[in-house]
Design a protein around this motif. Structure first.
Motif, PDB file in Angstrom:
ATOM      1  N   ALA A  56       0.831  -1.205   0.000  1.00 19.98           N
ATOM      2  CA  ALA A  56       0.000   0.000   0.000  1.00 19.98           C
ATOM      3  C   ALA A  56       0.864   1.253   0.000  1.00 19.98           C
ATOM      4  O   ALA A  56       0.581   2.220  -0.718  1.00 19.98           O
ATOM      5  N   GLN A  57       1.922   1.229   0.779  1.00 16.51           N
ATOM      6  CA  GLN A  57       2.809   2.390   0.826  1.00 16.51           C
ATOM      7  C   GLN A  57       3.497   2.610  -0.516  1.00 16.51           C
ATOM      8  O   GLN A  57       3.643   3.740  -0.977  1.00 16.51           O
ATOM      9  N   GLN A  58       3.917   1.523  -1.162  1.00 15.53           N
ATOM     10  CA  GLN A  58       4.554   1.628  -2.474  1.00 15.53           C
ATOM     11  C   GLN A  58       3.576   2.186  -3.507  1.00 15.53           C
ATOM     12  O   GLN A  58       3.943   3.014  -4.344  1.00 15.53           O
ATOM     13  N   LEU A  59       2.347   1.709  -3.437  1.00 16.46           N
ATOM     14  CA  LEU A  59       1.321   2.207  -4.350  1.00 16.46           C
ATOM     15  C   LEU A  59       1.100   3.694  -4.156  1.00 16.46           C
ATOM     16  O   LEU A  59       0.978   4.459  -5.121  1.00 16.46           O
ATOM     17  N   TYR A  60       1.059   4.103  -2.889  1.00 18.94           N
ATOM     18  CA  TYR A  60       0.799   5.509  -2.580  1.00 18.94           C
ATOM     19  C   TYR A  60       1.931   6.401  -3.075  1.00 18.94           C
ATOM     20  O   TYR A  60       1.700   7.459  -3.670  1.00 18.94           O
ATOM     21  N   VAL A  61       3.166   5.975  -2.847  1.00 18.38           N
ATOM     22  CA  VAL A  61       4.323   6.761  -3.295  1.00 18.38           C
ATOM     23  C   VAL A  61       4.335   6.850  -4.818  1.00 18.38           C
ATOM     24  O   VAL A  61       4.530   7.930  -5.392  1.00 18.38           O
ATOM     25  N   ALA A  62       4.117   5.725  -5.485  1.00 18.49           N
ATOM     26  CA  ALA A  62       4.123   5.723  -6.950  1.00 18.49           C
ATOM     27  C   ALA A  62       2.990   6.571  -7.507  1.00 18.49           C
ATOM     28  O   ALA A  62       3.168   7.312  -8.475  1.00 18.49           O
ATOM     29  N   ALA A  63       1.830   6.474  -6.882  1.00 15.26           N
ATOM     30  CA  ALA A  63       0.666   7.227  -7.358  1.00 15.26           C
ATOM     31  C   ALA A  63       0.856   8.725  -7.221  1.00 15.26           C
ATOM     32  O   ALA A  63       0.205   9.509  -7.910  1.00 15.26           O
ATOM     33  N   SER A  64       1.742   9.132  -6.330  1.00 17.06           N
ATOM     34  CA  SER A  64       2.017  10.554  -6.151  1.00 17.06           C
ATOM     35  C   SER A  64       2.976  11.079  -7.214  1.00 17.06           C
ATOM     36  O   SER A  64       3.235  12.287  -7.272  1.00 17.06           O
ATOM     37  N   GLY A  65       3.505  10.183  -8.046  1.00 11.85           N
ATOM     38  CA  GLY A  65       4.453  10.577  -9.081  1.00 11.85           C
ATOM     39  C   GLY A  65       3.771  11.064 -10.343  1.00 11.85           C
ATOM     40  O   GLY A  65       2.579  11.350 -10.370  1.00 11.85           O
ATOM     41  N   ASP A  66       4.550  11.123 -11.421  1.00 10.84           N
ATOM     42  CA  ASP A  66       4.039  11.688 -12.672  1.00 10.84           C
ATOM     43  C   ASP A  66       3.863  10.665 -13.792  1.00 10.84           C
ATOM     44  O   ASP A  66       3.527  11.021 -14.922  1.00 10.84           O
ATOM     45  N   GLY A  67       4.108   9.381 -13.499  1.00  3.96           N
ATOM     46  CA  GLY A  67       3.934   8.353 -14.522  1.00  3.96           C
ATOM     47  C   GLY A  67       5.010   8.349 -15.578  1.00  3.96           C
ATOM     48  O   GLY A  67       4.828   7.779 -16.659  1.00  3.96           O
ATOM     49  N   ARG A  68       6.165   8.959 -15.255  1.00  6.46           N
ATOM     50  CA  ARG A  68       7.254   9.037 -16.237  1.00  6.46           C
ATOM     51  C   ARG A  68       8.476   8.222 -15.833  1.00  6.46           C
ATOM     52  O   ARG A  68       9.558   8.403 -16.385  1.00  6.46           O
ATOM     53  N   LYS A  69       8.306   7.318 -14.879  1.00  7.13           N
ATOM     54  CA  LYS A  69       9.392   6.408 -14.518  1.00  7.13           C
ATOM     55  C   LYS A  69       9.620   5.422 -15.675  1.00  7.13           C
ATOM     56  O   LYS A  69       8.808   5.297 -16.587  1.00  7.13           O
ATOM     57  N   ALA A  70      10.744   4.701 -15.599  1.00  3.02           N
ATOM     58  CA  ALA A  70      11.009   3.675 -16.600  1.00  3.02           C
ATOM     59  C   ALA A  70       9.925   2.601 -16.532  1.00  3.02           C
ATOM     60  O   ALA A  70       9.455   2.228 -15.458  1.00  3.02           O
ATOM     61  N   LEU A  71       9.526   2.095 -17.680  1.00  3.84           N
ATOM     62  CA  LEU A  71       8.430   1.140 -17.764  1.00  3.84           C
ATOM     63  C   LEU A  71       8.897  -0.274 -17.426  1.00  3.84           C
ATOM     64  O   LEU A  71       9.948  -0.726 -17.876  1.00  3.84           O
ATOM     65  N   PHE A  72       8.095  -0.980 -16.633  1.00  4.86           N
ATOM     66  CA  PHE A  72       8.312  -2.394 -16.355  1.00  4.86           C
ATOM     67  C   PHE A  72       7.779  -3.157 -17.571  1.00  4.86           C
ATOM     68  O   PHE A  72       6.611  -3.520 -17.637  1.00  4.86           O
ATOM     69  N   THR A  73       8.642  -3.395 -18.532  1.00  7.40           N
ATOM     70  CA  THR A  73       8.199  -3.883 -19.844  1.00  7.40           C
ATOM     71  C   THR A  73       7.569  -5.270 -19.785  1.00  7.40           C
ATOM     72  O   THR A  73       6.687  -5.586 -20.602  1.00  7.40           O
ATOM     73  N   ASP A  74       7.994  -6.106 -18.843  1.00  8.94           N
ATOM     74  CA  ASP A  74       7.444  -7.459 -18.773  1.00  8.94           C
ATOM     75  C   ASP A  74       5.971  -7.468 -18.389  1.00  8.94           C
ATOM     76  O   ASP A  74       5.296  -8.487 -18.556  1.00  8.94           O
TER      77      ASP A  74
END
Length: 229
Positions: A56-74
């Motif tokens: 949940a904490q990881q989701l919250y931190v990621a959701a606060s970002g801009d969606g421009r991190k490197a893509l998990f291609t798999d």
């Protein structure tokens, strides 16, 4: 006497309630993200396991970002990976993590999904937006919203166009709110609805940015979040 006693005799109860409310308010976004994430991907093994706080904490931190991190291609279906990566490079404001997350939220990468309330095709892009931003990106001689590559690349161009319009509106103080949230809302209900509301319109659309953002952690390359499908 009873009323006076009730009003004055429980300061610790009042303090306790205040602490509870503060803690609940802090955890509520995480709880909401977990609920959305589970609803989109499905639950686990059917038991009643305790909530995964770390996840949940990881989701919250990621959701606060801009969606421009490197893509998990798999985690992107191989047939659509090139289109998702290309769409995420249409402009600097929009990334491939956002593209993948929005497609997951809209169709779960189902190319056969029919027209919905807001749009059509794998990205559920509005018909009018595809008419403007759609191209024959897969090179098959036709431009169709039912061609996943055409739809995904058009999604990227449309999001970039919307973000730039939102940026101007925010800078001119004509609307208020987070630029990415406003862009996502405009994708669904149109930029005019955002202008009219001076931000995110009331109603169910307010939950849409949270639904998309809740998936950022899953599609981030540096994430170890996993789910049981």
């Amino acid at each position: 006497m009873g009323a006076v006693g009730a009003a004055s005799a429980s300061p610790f109860a009042i303090i306790g309630l205040g602490i509870f409310m503060i803690c609940f308010a802090a955890l509520l976004p995480i709880i909401i993200l977990m609920m959305i994430f589970k609803a989109i991907f499905g639950g686990g093994s059917g038991g009643t396991a305790a909530p995964d706080v770390t996840m949940a904490q990881q989701l919250y931190v990621a959701a606060s970002g801009d969606g421009r991190k490197a893509l998990f291609t798999d985690r992107v279906p191989a047939d659509y990976l090139d289109a998702v990566e290309d769409a995420g490079q249409e402009c600097t404001q929009i990334g491939s993590v956002l593209i993948a997350s929005q497609i997951q939220a809209e169709s779960r990468f189902n190319k056969d999904i029919g027209p919905g309330k807001y749009g059509e095709g794998i990205t559920q892009i509005p018909t009018s937006a595809f008419a403007t931003h759609g191209k024959d990106d897969d090179g098959n001689g036709k431009t169709s919203v039912n061609d996943p590559t055409d739809a995904i690349r058009a999604q990227g161009r449309y999001l970039c166009d919307l973000y730039k319009q939102v940026e101007t509106l925010v800078n001119d103080k004509k609307v208020i709110g987070d630029k990415l949230d406003l862009t996502l809302v405009a994708y669904r209900v149109g930029i005019d609805a955002v202008k009219t509301a001076g931000g995110i319109p009331p109603g169910e659309i307010q939950g849409y940015p949270h639904m998309v953002r809740s998936l950022f952690g899953y599609y981030n390359a540096d994430s170890n979040i996993n789910v049981q499908q």
